[in-house]
Design a protein around this motif. Structure first.
Motif, PDB file in Angstrom:
ATOM      1  N   VAL A  73       0.864  -1.034   0.060  1.00  0.00           N
ATOM      2  CA  VAL A  73       0.129  -0.163   0.045  1.00  0.00           C
ATOM      3  C   VAL A  73       0.836   1.325   0.149  1.00  0.00           C
ATOM      4  N   ASN A  74       0.285   2.296  -0.372  1.00  0.00           N
ATOM      5  CA  ASN A  74       0.977   3.546  -0.315  1.00  0.00           C
ATOM      6  C   ASN A  74       0.500   4.650   0.556  1.00  0.00           C
ATOM      7  N   GLU A  75      -0.270   4.293   1.512  1.00  0.00           N
ATOM      8  CA  GLU A  75      -0.838   5.004   2.425  1.00  0.00           C
ATOM      9  C   GLU A  75      -0.986   4.426   3.849  1.00  0.00           C
ATOM     10  N   PRO A  76      -1.273   5.127   4.956  1.00  0.00           N
ATOM     11  CA  PRO A  76      -1.515   4.540   6.380  1.00  0.00           C
ATOM     12  C   PRO A  76      -2.964   3.944   6.270  1.00  0.00           C
ATOM     13  N   ASP A  77      -3.324   3.563   7.623  1.00  0.00           N
ATOM     14  CA  ASP A  77      -4.658   3.277   7.793  1.00  0.00           C
ATOM     15  C   ASP A  77      -4.981   3.542   9.141  1.00  0.00           C
ATOM     16  N   TYR A  78      -6.323   3.564   9.631  1.00  0.00           N
ATOM     17  CA  TYR A  78      -6.736   4.017  10.928  1.00  0.00           C
ATOM     18  C   TYR A  78      -7.675   3.068  11.554  1.00  0.00           C
ATOM     19  N   GLY A  79      -7.558   3.412  12.999  1.00  0.00           N
ATOM     20  CA  GLY A  79      -8.563   2.648  13.723  1.00  0.00           C
ATOM     21  C   GLY A  79      -9.264   3.543  15.039  1.00  0.00           C
ATOM     22  N   HIS A  80     -10.204   2.955  15.476  1.00  0.00           N
ATOM     23  CA  HIS A  80     -10.860   3.754  16.869  1.00  0.00           C
ATOM     24  C   HIS A  80     -10.100   3.232  18.138  1.00  0.00           C
TER      25      HIS A  80
END
Length: 259
Positions: A73-80
């Motif tokens: 991938v070429n971007e981060p991800d997120y979580g809560h």
């Protein structure tokens, strides 16, 4: 909510409750998209809110080039982050409450103002931050053996587990976030080191990215939320009896013990 996202959300939540990992969602559903994966995550979070959980903030994952390359991938991800995930600095936690935990050091931002994308800048982040603090993130995966692709970790709340915040709180202008150095110890042995700039070049940039990304889902970063800005060195496996300490140049120490 589709039947598929609800079923996959239930699968991951049951894995969390039973402490038994499941097969990768991408093995069961090869056509799973990132958007569907985020909807699975949001379904799980909504279900937890309905039984009394409270959102305490957000986390950013995949901020290192190495991890992005690993997952293609070429971007981060997120979580809560949920209130129930917070562990007090120095506390002892049971290894049995997690599946396959790993620990990493980060810089966390505590917000005094809302940040709403899509055009949030680093300057906006610094202006909205009441203080920054040393942090440990205990990542965990409901996918057995961490055999994950991007959609697996996104659906699994960005592989969130628990988090620990340090006690020393500093306004962000009182330190150089990019150059803030951390030494990471496991059982009093230096395991790795990192600097703030290991997280996409600037931890504050990570928070800006998150605010802008969340705008795609109609979500904002709210005042009084804590934002974990991303690991600044490699995650380390945690077992019963282990102690982890992150010693920051300016932000002091943060630690956790497993029993």
């Amino acid at each position: 909510m589709t039947i598929q996202t609800k079923n996959l959300s239930d699968l991951l939540w049951n894995a969390e409750k039973s402490r038994k990992g499941v097969s990768a969602l991408t093995d069961m559903n090869p056509d799973l998209t990132v958007e569907e994966a985020y909807n699975i995550q949001l379904d799980t979070i909504q279900a937890k809110l309905e039984i009394g959980e409270t959102i305490s903030g957000k986390k950013i994952g995949l901020t290192s080039l190495a991890m992005q390359q690993l997952l293609g991938v070429n971007e981060p991800d997120y979580g809560h982050l949920l209130q129930s995930m917070e562990v007090k600095n120095g506390e002892v936690i049971s290894r049995q409450q997690l599946l396959e935990p790993k620990v990493e050091g980060e810089i966390a931002f505590f917000l005094k103002k809302e940040l709403a994308g899509p055009n949030v800048t680093v300057a906006d982040v610094l202006d909205a931050t009441e203080y920054v603090v040393a942090a440990l993130e205990i990542v965990d995966s409901r996918i057995a053996g961490w055999k994950i692709k991007l959609c697996d970790t996104v659906a699994d709340n960005a592989s969130s587990g628990l988090y620990v915040l340090g006690d020393k709180k500093l306004p962000p202008h009182q330190l150089d976030l990019k150059e803030e150095k951390m030494s990471f110890y496991k059982n009093e042995q230096l395991i790795n080191e990192g600097m703030g700039k290991a997280a996409l070049g600037d931890p504050a940039y990570c928070v800006a990215w998150l605010a802008n990304k969340l705008s795609e889902f109609g979500i904002t970063l709210k005042a009084n939320e804590v934002i974990l800005s991303g690991a600044i060195s490699a995650a380390v496996n945690a077992e019963e009896g282990d102690e982890f300490v992150a010693k920051f140049q300016t932000l002091g120490e943060v630690k956790v013990n497993f029993k």
